[in-house]
Design an enzyme around this catalytic site. Structure first.
Site, PDB file in Angstrom:
ATOM      1  N   SER A  36     -16.319 -11.451  -5.130  1.00  0.00           N
ATOM      2  CA  SER A  36     -17.550 -11.839  -4.449  1.00  0.00           C
ATOM      3  C   SER A  36     -18.604 -10.765  -4.691  1.00  0.00           C
ATOM      4  O   SER A  36     -18.297  -9.665  -5.157  1.00  0.00           O
ATOM      5  CB  SER A  36     -17.259 -11.968  -2.948  1.00  0.00           C
ATOM      6  N   TYR A  66     -14.976  -9.659   5.531  1.00  0.00           N
ATOM      7  CA  TYR A  66     -14.953 -10.372   4.249  1.00  0.00           C
ATOM      8  C   TYR A  66     -15.203  -9.401   3.099  1.00  0.00           C
ATOM      9  O   TYR A  66     -14.515  -9.438   2.072  1.00  0.00           O
ATOM     10  CB  TYR A  66     -16.021 -11.464   4.283  1.00  0.00           C
TER      11      TYR A  66
END
Length: 277
Positions: free
Chosen positions: A160, A173
């Site tokens: 990500s 996250y």
């Protein structure tokens, strides 16, 4: 020619459903793994309508027992998978503070006017890390073992933008996705003697059902979050799921990427190249 069998976790989601459909169009038999049958069935129906082969397999990727059962089902119905795409994961709103910096009110026991780091649920924080780390490690452990026995295989993990920058509000996250880059490098070196290449794709800001609610107001106008992201994205737009397919195709091709392992490829519209100053 041996059958081409792929496992795609999170195959009911926007990005991984596009990848699963692209694989099926190229002749892969695709096992669609996920926790929500209705989402998997939608992807399956589209693959079936296009003449491809796919099966739906329910599994929580953070459970070794469920992933092991899924592997047995895949092998019974399709055969041994030599491609694994680890797309399952995600975030939870309860793990997100609503402020980007410390606010003294978050220290007050009965004050719920602000949700900061110090009044987040640590259990929720832990669960985000769990699904995004062990939800990748466990499928690699289970399906990678079968690939090692075959002496060939390919694994693509999902990183990500938060793998490179700890973007505001998404601490759990970001922590997990940063770990995915390290794990991808470690696993690539470890599995090289087994004939298995391991790489990762780091999508920039792509739109899906959840992110649309974050990026747009009900009237269709952009939120401040969306405006900030696009300001930092040189191409000035969000990504589309189909724009990941070229990178996937390159990474899984032994002809074109046979000497490529242990890398994370950003597909981000230039986001990482723009410091904002």
């Amino acid at each position: 020619m041996m059958d081409k069998i792929a496992v795609v976790t999170g195959a009911g989601g926007t990005l991984c459903s596009a990848m699963a459909k692209a694989l099926a169009a190229q002749g892969w038999k695709v096992a669609l793994l996920g926790r929500t049958l209705s989402k998997l069935e939608k992807t399956h129906a589209e693959i079936d309508a296009a003449g491809g082969t796919a099966i739906c397999v329910l599994a929580d990727v953070s459970s070794e027992a469920e992933v092991t059962a899924a592997k047995e089902e895949v092998e019974a119905k399709l055969g041994v998978a030599t491609l694994l795409i680890n797309g399952a994961g995600g975030n939870q709103s309860a793990a997100l503070p609503d402020t980007t910096e410390f606010d003294a009110r978050e220290l007050e026991p009965e004050n719920d006017s602000v949700k900061g780091f110090f009044n987040l649920s640590m259990e929720t924080f832990r669960s985000v890390i769990e699904i995004n780390t062990m939800g990748t490690v466990i499928p690699c452990f289970v399906f990678g073992k079968a690939m090692a026995a075959e002496g060939r295989g390919n694994i693509i993990n999902f990183a990500s933008m938060t793998s490179f920058r700890p973007i505001t509000r998404v601490a759990a996250y970001a922590m997990a996705k940063n770990g995915i880059v390290s794990f991808t490098q470690w696993l690539a070196a470890y599995l090289a003697p087994a004939g298995i290449r391991v790489n990762a794709i780091a999508p920039g800001f792509f739109l899906n059902e959840r992110s649309r609610q974050i990026m747009f107001h009900p009237d269709g106008s952009q939120t401040v979050r969306a405006q900030n992201i696009l300001r930092q994205t040189p191409l000035k737009r969000f990504g589309e799921a189909e724009e990941l397919i070229g990178t996937m195709n390159w990474l899984i091709s032994d002809e074109n990427a046979g000497f490529v392992t242990g890398i994370t490829v950003p597909v981000d519209g230039g986001f990482l190249s723009s410091p904002g100053v």
